[in-house]
Design an enzyme around this catalytic site. Sequence first.
Site, PDB file in Angstrom:
ATOM      1  N   HIS A  28      -6.813  -4.324  -0.939  1.00 25.93           N
ATOM      2  CA  HIS A  28      -5.987  -5.528  -0.965  1.00 25.93           C
ATOM      3  C   HIS A  28      -6.179  -6.324  -2.243  1.00 25.93           C
ATOM      4  O   HIS A  28      -5.953  -7.516  -2.282  1.00 25.93           O
ATOM      5  CB  HIS A  28      -6.320  -6.438   0.226  1.00 25.93           C
ATOM      6  CG  HIS A  28      -6.030  -5.797   1.526  1.00 25.93           C
ATOM      7  ND1 HIS A  28      -6.944  -5.053   2.190  1.00 25.93           N
ATOM      8  CD2 HIS A  28      -4.902  -5.780   2.261  1.00 25.93           C
ATOM      9  CE1 HIS A  28      -6.402  -4.600   3.308  1.00 25.93           C
ATOM     10  NE2 HIS A  28      -5.170  -5.021   3.370  1.00 25.93           N
ATOM     11  N   HIS A  84       0.827  -1.213   0.000  1.00 31.17           N
ATOM     12  CA  HIS A  84       0.000   0.000   0.000  1.00 31.17           C
ATOM     13  C   HIS A  84       0.859   1.259   0.000  1.00 31.17           C
ATOM     14  O   HIS A  84       0.377   2.330   0.354  1.00 31.17           O
ATOM     15  CB  HIS A  84      -0.905   0.045   1.230  1.00 31.17           C
ATOM     16  CG  HIS A  84      -1.759  -1.152   1.401  1.00 31.17           C
ATOM     17  ND1 HIS A  84      -2.610  -1.587   0.415  1.00 31.17           N
ATOM     18  CD2 HIS A  84      -1.897  -2.027   2.427  1.00 31.17           C
ATOM     19  CE1 HIS A  84      -3.246  -2.670   0.844  1.00 31.17           C
ATOM     20  NE2 HIS A  84      -2.818  -2.965   2.054  1.00 31.17           N
TER      21      HIS A  84
END
Lengths: 333, 206
Positions: free
Chosen positions: A219, A57
């Site tokens: 995700h 991320h």
Amino acid sequence: MKKIINDPSTVVDEALRGMALAHPDLLVVQPDPAVIWRADAPVEGKVALVSGGGSGHEPMHGGFVGTGMLDAACPGAVFTSPTPDQVQAAVEKVNGGAGVLLIVKNYTGDVLNFETAAELVAMDGVDVRTVVIDDDVAVKDSLYTAGRRGVAGTLLLEKIVGAAAERGADLDRCEALARKVVANVRSLGLALTACTVPHVGQPSFELADDEYELGIGIHGEPGRQRLPMEPADALVRRLIEPVVEDLPFAEGDRVLLFTNSMGGTPLVELYLAHGIAEKLLAERGIVVERRLVGPYVTSLEMQGMSVTLLKLDDELTELWDAPVRTAALRWGM
Amino acid sequence: MGCSGTDVASAVRAMATVVAAHRDELVELDRAIGDGDHGENLKRGFEAVVSALDSSEVDTPTAVLKLVAKTLISKVGGASGPLLGTAFLRAATSLEEVDGASVAAALRAALDGVVARGKAEVGDKTMVDALRPAVDAAEAVKDKSVAEVLAAAATAAEAGAESTIPLVARKGRASYLGERSAGHLDPGARSTSLLLRSLVDSAAAS
């Protein structure tokens, strides 16, 4: 899969090593258990902010470690929450004696691991509090679900509470402020492509060229709905409307608009989308008072974007404007 | 029946072998309704467990299970780390005399730990859908041999795992998919049934 890596099992270790070399003035990195902390930690008498989550991320969370934001970040394996040892090690590195605030995104694994860590840390006599952020309006919150996910709004929370902690706010104050941000921030994202987790080696879902996923998390998990591809005006409207209606944001509200790339969408498209988002908000009489545009909370190389709205008041605006010096976010100093 | 730490350790090693053999299958199941890391995370965790066993001298069943629990919690991450780790930790505290009844009690303790941590129930499309029927089946035959208790548990876990296919997930990452999660076998229920089946095989071998 074509990526600039050596071996899927060493991606995070090697990335952390490079990150430490890139920012020696800001960060210290420990490989095992993996923790990134600000170079001047622990800051005596300051509330320490610790966050973390899966790697992939970037720049969240390690890129937000520094003055005026996080004291430490715990990077897990790609898209996998960190373990309690990592959180415990982070707390030991940055605890300045004024308590520790754990900032946790509402994903089952993150919540379980941070919860376990908080129990262990509290047994060592540290005053530790946990705030769970759940800004994603794609997920219905009910007794029968894991609840809304924590996504890009996390950055805004870390910046604002980080500014308050830097100024000497105590743990009660930091916790209350974090809860205030959670109550006032909402996000929604979409994906044009899937991403490929290195150890999986193939895209996390199949998506045709003329389709997109609305309501994705961060995700690479698929969204709530698969829709036929549309022009940017329609795409951005699909994001803005549910976000505005959720809080709801009303005419006259002052907001921070955060237009975020999931990693693979270039700035030219992101700025284009941001312009549309501003226009849609203006049509509703919502006043965009602060902005952030860029790839800050990403899902590897996924193409796509999210919009986040935070309802501002004078206090939140001032803390947002306060100086920050981290690898990925820097102003005022 | 006597059971040494070495017996338990070899059962755990058998689990590691099964997890490695099914790594890709679990990744695929998770890719469908999660993010595809379940097989890799379990493989990484059990590899760490095996190397922890190799480098330590734990000698009682309880000590072995505690070492397994601690290693899984500190190496796996995600939801599986704390949940499986808690299962092993709770099983460790209730394993004294090894007979059918104590194995059933250990499984019950493991289930209670998982439910306390994850707050999932049967029907949520999680590992509990495999574990709870396994415990019920084990308790129903707890006066029989260890091998028979484990076999009953594994068979019930397999049926429980299959039963997750039509369910809409209400816990964990798959729950974010809502109705779209239906039609897929839950990876956590599948790995739970695999772990229980590997125990049957190692009990038969010992």
